[in-house]
Scaffold this motif. Sequence first.
Motif, PDB file in Angstrom:
ATOM      1  N   UNK A   1      11.397   4.466 -16.962  1.00 57.15           N
ATOM      2  CA  UNK A   1      10.646   5.442 -16.184  1.00 57.15           C
ATOM      3  C   UNK A   1       9.841   6.336 -17.126  1.00 57.15           C
ATOM      4  N   UNK A   2       8.902   7.068 -16.552  1.00 61.16           N
ATOM      5  CA  UNK A   2       8.151   8.053 -17.340  1.00 61.16           C
ATOM      6  C   UNK A   2       8.497   9.444 -16.828  1.00 61.16           C
ATOM      7  N   UNK A   3       8.996  10.293 -17.730  1.00 60.26           N
ATOM      8  CA  UNK A   3       9.363  11.658 -17.365  1.00 60.26           C
ATOM      9  C   UNK A   3       8.156  12.574 -17.499  1.00 60.26           C
ATOM     10  N   UNK A   4       7.719  13.159 -16.366  1.00 60.30           N
ATOM     11  CA  UNK A   4       6.594  14.091 -16.402  1.00 60.30           C
ATOM     12  C   UNK A   4       6.995  15.416 -17.031  1.00 60.30           C
ATOM     13  N   UNK A   5       8.283  15.708 -17.020  1.00 61.68           N
ATOM     14  CA  UNK A   5       8.774  16.951 -17.618  1.00 61.68           C
ATOM     15  C   UNK A   5       8.804  16.825 -19.132  1.00 61.68           C
ATOM     16  N   UNK A   6       9.383  15.725 -19.623  1.00 61.71           N
ATOM     17  CA  UNK A   6       9.482  15.513 -21.071  1.00 61.71           C
ATOM     18  C   UNK A   6       8.251  14.824 -21.641  1.00 61.71           C
ATOM     19  N   UNK A   7       7.413  14.272 -20.759  1.00 61.16           N
ATOM     20  CA  UNK A   7       6.193  13.561 -21.143  1.00 61.16           C
ATOM     21  C   UNK A   7       6.486  12.423 -22.110  1.00 61.16           C
ATOM     22  N   UNK A   8       7.428  11.586 -21.730  1.00 62.79           N
ATOM     23  CA  UNK A   8       7.778  10.436 -22.552  1.00 62.79           C
ATOM     24  C   UNK A   8       8.471   9.382 -21.705  1.00 62.79           C
TER      25      UNK A   8
ATOM     26  N   UNK B   1      18.286  11.638 -12.396  1.00 61.13           N
ATOM     27  CA  UNK B   1      17.403  10.563 -12.809  1.00 61.13           C
ATOM     28  C   UNK B   1      15.954  11.057 -12.887  1.00 61.13           C
ATOM     29  N   UNK B   2      15.153  10.336 -13.669  1.00 58.45           N
ATOM     30  CA  UNK B   2      13.782  10.758 -13.963  1.00 58.45           C
ATOM     31  C   UNK B   2      12.947  10.943 -12.702  1.00 58.45           C
ATOM     32  N   UNK B   3      12.998   9.986 -11.774  1.00 61.51           N
ATOM     33  CA  UNK B   3      12.182  10.096 -10.563  1.00 61.51           C
ATOM     34  C   UNK B   3      12.520  11.348  -9.762  1.00 61.51           C
ATOM     35  N   UNK B   4      13.809  11.686  -9.711  1.00 63.53           N
ATOM     36  CA  UNK B   4      14.235  12.888  -8.987  1.00 63.53           C
ATOM     37  C   UNK B   4      13.721  14.137  -9.699  1.00 63.53           C
ATOM     38  N   UNK B   5      13.837  14.160 -11.029  1.00 64.23           N
ATOM     39  CA  UNK B   5      13.326  15.309 -11.791  1.00 64.23           C
ATOM     40  C   UNK B   5      11.822  15.455 -11.617  1.00 64.23           C
ATOM     41  N   UNK B   6      11.124  14.323 -11.561  1.00 64.94           N
ATOM     42  CA  UNK B   6       9.679  14.360 -11.360  1.00 64.94           C
ATOM     43  C   UNK B   6       9.314  14.983 -10.016  1.00 64.94           C
ATOM     44  N   UNK B   7      10.110  14.651  -8.974  1.00 62.40           N
ATOM     45  CA  UNK B   7       9.838  15.215  -7.642  1.00 62.40           C
ATOM     46  C   UNK B   7      10.033  16.729  -7.639  1.00 62.40           C
ATOM     47  N   UNK B   8      11.084  17.196  -8.303  1.00 63.32           N
ATOM     48  CA  UNK B   8      11.302  18.640  -8.403  1.00 63.32           C
ATOM     49  C   UNK B   8      10.150  19.316  -9.148  1.00 63.32           C
ATOM     50  N   UNK B   9       9.660  18.656 -10.196  1.00 63.61           N
ATOM     51  CA  UNK B   9       8.557  19.218 -10.978  1.00 63.61           C
ATOM     52  C   UNK B   9       7.315  19.395 -10.110  1.00 63.61           C
ATOM     53  N   UNK B  10       7.042  18.413  -9.233  1.00 59.08           N
ATOM     54  CA  UNK B  10       5.873  18.470  -8.353  1.00 59.08           C
ATOM     55  C   UNK B  10       5.984  19.617  -7.351  1.00 59.08           C
ATOM     56  N   UNK B  11       7.217  19.979  -6.977  1.00 54.56           N
ATOM     57  CA  UNK B  11       7.422  21.018  -5.956  1.00 54.56           C
ATOM     58  C   UNK B  11       7.613  22.408  -6.559  1.00 54.56           C
TER      59      UNK B  11
ATOM     60  N   UNK C   1      19.821   4.110 -16.299  1.00 52.34           N
ATOM     61  CA  UNK C   1      20.485   3.063 -15.522  1.00 52.34           C
ATOM     62  C   UNK C   1      19.616   2.658 -14.337  1.00 52.34           C
ATOM     63  N   UNK C   2      19.985   1.596 -13.652  1.00 53.89           N
ATOM     64  CA  UNK C   2      19.207   1.130 -12.512  1.00 53.89           C
ATOM     65  C   UNK C   2      19.216   2.168 -11.397  1.00 53.89           C
ATOM     66  N   UNK C   3      18.380   1.967 -10.413  1.00 55.29           N
ATOM     67  CA  UNK C   3      18.225   2.932  -9.324  1.00 55.29           C
ATOM     68  C   UNK C   3      19.549   3.229  -8.626  1.00 55.29           C
ATOM     69  N   UNK C   4      20.385   2.203  -8.486  1.00 58.09           N
ATOM     70  CA  UNK C   4      21.667   2.386  -7.797  1.00 58.09           C
ATOM     71  C   UNK C   4      22.841   2.528  -8.765  1.00 58.09           C
TER      72      UNK C   4
END
Length: 376
Positions: free
Chosen positions: A230-237, A82-92, A242-245
């Motif tokens: 969501x906003x993907x920081x990796x894809x910038x779009x 999911x986008x939020x998880x990918x964003x966290x990896x990008x930050x690290x 799907x929902x969080x769960x």
Amino acid sequence: MASYKQIGENKYKIYVELGYDDNGKRIRKTKTVTAKSERALKKAITELEVEARETRDIYFENITFKKFYEEQFEPLYLDKLKVNTRNRYKMQKNYLIDFFGEMQLIKIKPLHIERFFDREQKNGRKSFSTKFSSLQSIFERAVEWEIIENNPVKKVKTKKSEKRKRKIQSYSEEQVRIIFKKLGEGASRKLSLQVKLAVLCGMRLGEIAGLTTDDIDLINNTITISKNLQYSKIERKIVIESTKTDQIRKIGIPKELYNEIKAYILSQKEFKLQMGELWKDSEYGIFLFTNEYGLPNNRENIQSQWRRFVQKIDLPYINFHGLRHTCATLLIKNGANINVVQDLLGHADIRMTINQYTHTTTDDIQKALEIFDKIF
């Protein structure tokens, strides 16, 4: 994995897949053989597979952390999250690559993991638990794909940043009345509806931003929540997922909200007709909250509009997600069943609902102790 095709009488071309090279291109080992029988062909295939495995083992034996992360982990695993998880990896990513980057993956030991966190601590950086979890996942994939035998992170004690548990922030009933009153005195219809969906229905910001007109059933008075913007920081779009769960849930529309939603949907459809060819159709339908061209509003824009609104009224600022907390807190305080609150919020585990919203206050304790006044 091997395959072959016949290119002539008793002549075959054999292919063995080896993965991907440094540029992400597929690596194949090929060989043309002469085989006069099926047995001879199978023998040739087996010999090439053995030779290919030795070549592959040499490649992965020398692969660095950086190459593994960018050429294997990202495309085969990370891009599917999911986008939020990918964003966290990008930050690290930069911190991880800076330390482990040129080290051979197979030679990274628990000691190196300890040294990484020691460096992070000395540099005053936090998010230890998130980085620890990321490293655990990266090396676990390498084990699963048989690139390394053991996960070095498993032999390291879990790292956690020293931080206090954040207190849930929410508005009181009186403050909610003030917010609704001020919304009716000049705020945009769009913001008014977004805020009420959060306070009265407990919807997440991404769920509100991802709503389409088809999600609203005005006959049965329900809202179907199946998407999350969501906003993907990796894809910038902007990305719709799907929902969080990963669960679809239906919630009722409060009476106070029904007429407002109905009028807004009608105006949105009329606006679409006015825009004509300038309106951008979506595979998801007509988004409820859009710009003038039909594109869904960025969740950050909704957050910014809410912040500006609160600054104009005499109330403390709580971020937009705090409106969802407000919904849950008011329901619990007014005796709502905890299971009902869980279903409304879309929590996968009721323990999350209980841990977040069933805390006691000084007033709660005082009221409980009043029972002893009756005894004495």
